[in-house]
Design a protein around this motif. Structure first.
Motif, PDB file in Angstrom:
ATOM      1  N   TRP A 264       0.578  -1.217   0.229  1.00 14.70           N
ATOM      2  CA  TRP A 264       0.715  -0.082   0.110  1.00 14.70           C
ATOM      3  C   TRP A 264       0.919   1.385   0.035  1.00 14.70           C
ATOM      4  N   GLY A 265       1.653   0.892   0.843  1.00 18.53           N
ATOM      5  CA  GLY A 265       2.629   1.931   0.839  1.00 18.53           C
ATOM      6  C   GLY A 265       3.820   2.744  -0.484  1.00 18.53           C
ATOM      7  N   ARG A 266       3.929   1.685  -0.869  1.00 18.48           N
ATOM      8  CA  ARG A 266       4.831   2.292  -2.293  1.00 18.48           C
ATOM      9  C   ARG A 266       3.904   2.199  -4.079  1.00 18.48           C
ATOM     10  N   MET A 267       2.196   2.318  -3.868  1.00 18.56           N
ATOM     11  CA  MET A 267       1.194   2.278  -4.333  1.00 18.56           C
ATOM     12  C   MET A 267       0.674   4.098  -3.835  1.00 18.56           C
ATOM     13  N   HIS A 268       0.711   4.042  -2.328  1.00 20.48           N
ATOM     14  CA  HIS A 268       0.227   5.900  -1.713  1.00 20.48           C
ATOM     15  C   HIS A 268       1.120   6.528  -2.446  1.00 20.48           C
ATOM     16  N   GLY A 269       2.515   6.309  -2.119  1.00 21.90           N
ATOM     17  CA  GLY A 269       3.571   7.189  -1.727  1.00 21.90           C
ATOM     18  C   GLY A 269       3.761   7.985  -2.997  1.00 21.90           C
ATOM     19  N   LEU A 270       4.198   7.285  -4.079  1.00 22.36           N
ATOM     20  CA  LEU A 270       4.231   7.901  -5.204  1.00 22.36           C
ATOM     21  C   LEU A 270       2.951   8.540  -6.083  1.00 22.36           C
ATOM     22  N   VAL A 271       1.278   8.285  -5.894  1.00 19.35           N
ATOM     23  CA  VAL A 271       0.521   8.677  -6.429  1.00 19.35           C
ATOM     24  C   VAL A 271       0.083   9.859  -5.387  1.00 19.35           C
ATOM     25  N   ALA A 272       0.133   9.840  -4.326  1.00 17.93           N
ATOM     26  CA  ALA A 272       0.127  11.659  -3.136  1.00 17.93           C
ATOM     27  C   ALA A 272       1.217  12.205  -3.936  1.00 17.93           C
ATOM     28  N   LEU A 273       2.017  11.905  -4.604  1.00 13.84           N
ATOM     29  CA  LEU A 273       3.841  13.368  -4.858  1.00 13.84           C
ATOM     30  C   LEU A 273       2.523  13.386  -5.920  1.00 13.84           C
ATOM     31  N   GLU A 274       2.094  13.206  -7.040  1.00 19.79           N
ATOM     32  CA  GLU A 274       1.984  13.513  -7.897  1.00 19.79           C
ATOM     33  C   GLU A 274       0.815  13.905  -8.207  1.00 19.79           C
ATOM     34  N   VAL A 275      -0.659  13.969  -6.934  1.00 12.08           N
ATOM     35  CA  VAL A 275      -1.754  14.419  -6.551  1.00 12.08           C
ATOM     36  C   VAL A 275      -1.331  15.845  -5.864  1.00 12.08           C
ATOM     37  N   TYR A 276      -0.443  16.449  -5.188  1.00 10.64           N
ATOM     38  CA  TYR A 276      -0.044  17.333  -4.675  1.00 10.64           C
ATOM     39  C   TYR A 276       1.110  17.428  -4.938  1.00 10.64           C
ATOM     40  N   GLY A 277       1.546  17.539  -6.095  1.00  5.27           N
ATOM     41  CA  GLY A 277       2.030  18.405  -6.930  1.00  5.27           C
ATOM     42  C   GLY A 277       3.477  18.185  -7.274  1.00  5.27           C
ATOM     43  N   HIS A 278       3.713  17.516  -6.640  1.00  2.71           N
ATOM     44  CA  HIS A 278       4.971  17.404  -5.961  1.00  2.71           C
ATOM     45  C   HIS A 278       6.216  16.750  -7.400  1.00  2.71           C
ATOM     46  N   LEU A 279       5.940  15.598  -7.928  1.00  2.50           N
ATOM     47  CA  LEU A 279       6.437  14.339  -8.392  1.00  2.50           C
ATOM     48  C   LEU A 279       6.494  15.135 -10.271  1.00  2.50           C
ATOM     49  N   ARG A 280       5.493  16.461 -10.946  1.00  2.00           N
ATOM     50  CA  ARG A 280       5.278  16.173 -12.971  1.00  2.00           C
ATOM     51  C   ARG A 280       6.552  17.690 -12.995  1.00  2.00           C
ATOM     52  N   PRO A 281       7.196  18.116 -11.466  1.00  2.00           N
ATOM     53  CA  PRO A 281       8.595  19.095 -11.824  1.00  2.00           C
ATOM     54  C   PRO A 281       9.662  18.122 -11.982  1.00  2.00           C
ATOM     55  N   GLN A 282       9.542  17.346 -11.363  1.00  2.00           N
ATOM     56  CA  GLN A 282      10.560  16.318 -11.484  1.00  2.00           C
ATOM     57  C   GLN A 282      10.472  14.722 -12.454  1.00  2.00           C
ATOM     58  N   SER A 283       9.488  14.749 -13.086  1.00  2.00           N
ATOM     59  CA  SER A 283       9.144  12.824 -14.472  1.00  2.00           C
ATOM     60  C   SER A 283       8.023  13.563 -15.074  1.00  2.00           C
ATOM     61  N   ALA A 284       8.691  14.121 -16.409  1.00  2.00           N
ATOM     62  CA  ALA A 284       7.455  13.994 -17.499  1.00  2.00           C
ATOM     63  C   ALA A 284       6.904  12.726 -17.750  1.00  2.00           C
ATOM     64  N   ASP A 285       6.775  12.010 -17.488  1.00  2.00           N
ATOM     65  CA  ASP A 285       6.220  10.950 -17.868  1.00  2.00           C
ATOM     66  C   ASP A 285       5.550  10.158 -15.945  1.00  2.00           C
ATOM     67  N   PRO A 286       5.423  10.517 -15.195  1.00  2.00           N
ATOM     68  CA  PRO A 286       4.898  10.302 -13.666  1.00  2.00           C
ATOM     69  C   PRO A 286       3.878   8.443 -13.983  1.00  2.00           C
ATOM     70  N   ALA A 287       2.972   8.614 -15.027  1.00  3.68           N
ATOM     71  CA  ALA A 287       2.106   7.381 -15.472  1.00  3.68           C
ATOM     72  C   ALA A 287       2.986   6.184 -15.389  1.00  3.68           C
ATOM     73  N   LYS A 288       4.647   6.461 -16.651  1.00  9.15           N
ATOM     74  CA  LYS A 288       5.485   5.323 -16.579  1.00  9.15           C
ATOM     75  C   LYS A 288       6.027   5.230 -15.508  1.00  9.15           C
ATOM     76  N   LEU A 289       6.709   6.178 -14.984  1.00  6.75           N
ATOM     77  CA  LEU A 289       6.570   5.937 -13.105  1.00  6.75           C
ATOM     78  C   LEU A 289       6.526   4.725 -12.416  1.00  6.75           C
ATOM     79  N   PHE A 290       5.115   4.708 -12.188  1.00  4.06           N
ATOM     80  CA  PHE A 290       4.302   4.823 -10.920  1.00  4.06           C
ATOM     81  C   PHE A 290       4.471   3.194 -12.047  1.00  4.06           C
ATOM     82  N   ARG A 291       4.380   2.475 -13.353  1.00  2.83           N
ATOM     83  CA  ARG A 291       4.022   1.410 -14.260  1.00  2.83           C
ATOM     84  C   ARG A 291       5.334   0.518 -13.935  1.00  2.83           C
ATOM     85  N   VAL A 292       6.421   1.392 -13.628  1.00  2.00           N
ATOM     86  CA  VAL A 292       7.774   0.773 -13.510  1.00  2.00           C
ATOM     87  C   VAL A 292       7.655   0.188 -12.302  1.00  2.00           C
TER      88      VAL A 292
END
Length: 229
Positions: free
Chosen positions: A189-217
């Motif tokens: 749950w932590g591994r799923m939720h962690g990346l999602v929370a970073l993306e939802v709160y706007g912390h991941l997009r500046p560092q990753s052009a493709d958060p969906a790919k990052l999550f799937r990997v």
């Protein structure tokens, strides 16, 4: 249903729809029964006839939102082959992310900071949905457990490491699962939720052009670490 019952059901749906829109536009503080009444052309007293307090409305929204999320997670999981636990884990995780990025305000309502001034009812506003989500996630871990390579850290966990109510539920639903299996579910749950929370709160997009790919990997790596692929 009688005409009166149909009208009440339609009005209830409209109140909730407006509340969710206000939530998306202005956050939890924007949800106000008087604001909803003005938008609907109703008196405040009429809206209070549907929801006696703002807390009642927010509790209903949380329960509806959480239930819709769990419905989606279970459907995604069940669309994957029952004999492929790795695919079911990935499907569950992808559904978590898909729902969350589509409905960031609803994600925050369920998983974000407490709504200012909100007092949840005893047992929480979405106990049934929360239990379904917990059971589904632990079920994924239980399906993996017989195939997963043993780890030295497994012996570090005992039932006393977890909340008693959660322990009782897991031991009843999954009698063969050891405490380390519940720990595995929480770590998944932590591994799923962690990346999602970073993306939802706007912390991941500046560092990753493709958060969906990052999550799937990350999900595929989780499955590999579990010895499934």
């Amino acid at each position: 249903m009688s005409r009166r019952e149909r009208l009440r059901a339609e009005t209830t749906r409209e109140i909730k729809a407006i509340a969710l829109r206000l939530l998306a536009e202005g956050g939890p503080d924007a949800i106000a029964l008087r604001a909803i009444a003005r938008e609907m052309g109703m008196t405040a007293g009429a809206v209070y006839g549907y929801y006696a307090t703002r807390d009642d409305l927010i509790s209903t929204l949380i329960a509806d939102v959480y239930t819709a999320l769990v419905d989606r997670l279970e459907a995604a999981r069940d669309a994957a082959p029952a004999d492929d636990p790795g695919a079911r884990i990935v499907a569950w995780g992808e559904a978590v992310r898909g729902w969350s990025v589509e409905r960031p305000a609803e994600f925050r309502l369920v998983y974000g900071d407490p709504v200012p001034g909100y007092r949840p009812p005893p047992g929480g506003p979405a106990a049934e949905a929360e239990l379904r989500a917990c059971t589904g996630l632990v079920g994924l871990a239980a399906a993996v457990w017989p195939r997963r390579p043993g780890r030295p850290e497994d012996g570090q966990f005992g039932w006393g490491d977890f909340e008693p109510g959660l322990t009782a539920h897991v031991r009843s639903e999954f009698p063969g699962l050891p405490p380390a299996g519940l720990a595995l579910a929480l770590r998944m749950w932590g591994r799923m939720h962690g990346l999602v929370a970073l993306e939802v709160y706007g912390h991941l997009r500046p560092q990753s052009a493709d958060p969906a790919k990052l999550f799937r990997v990350e999900m595929c790596e989780l499955v590999r670490e579990l010895g499934l692929r």
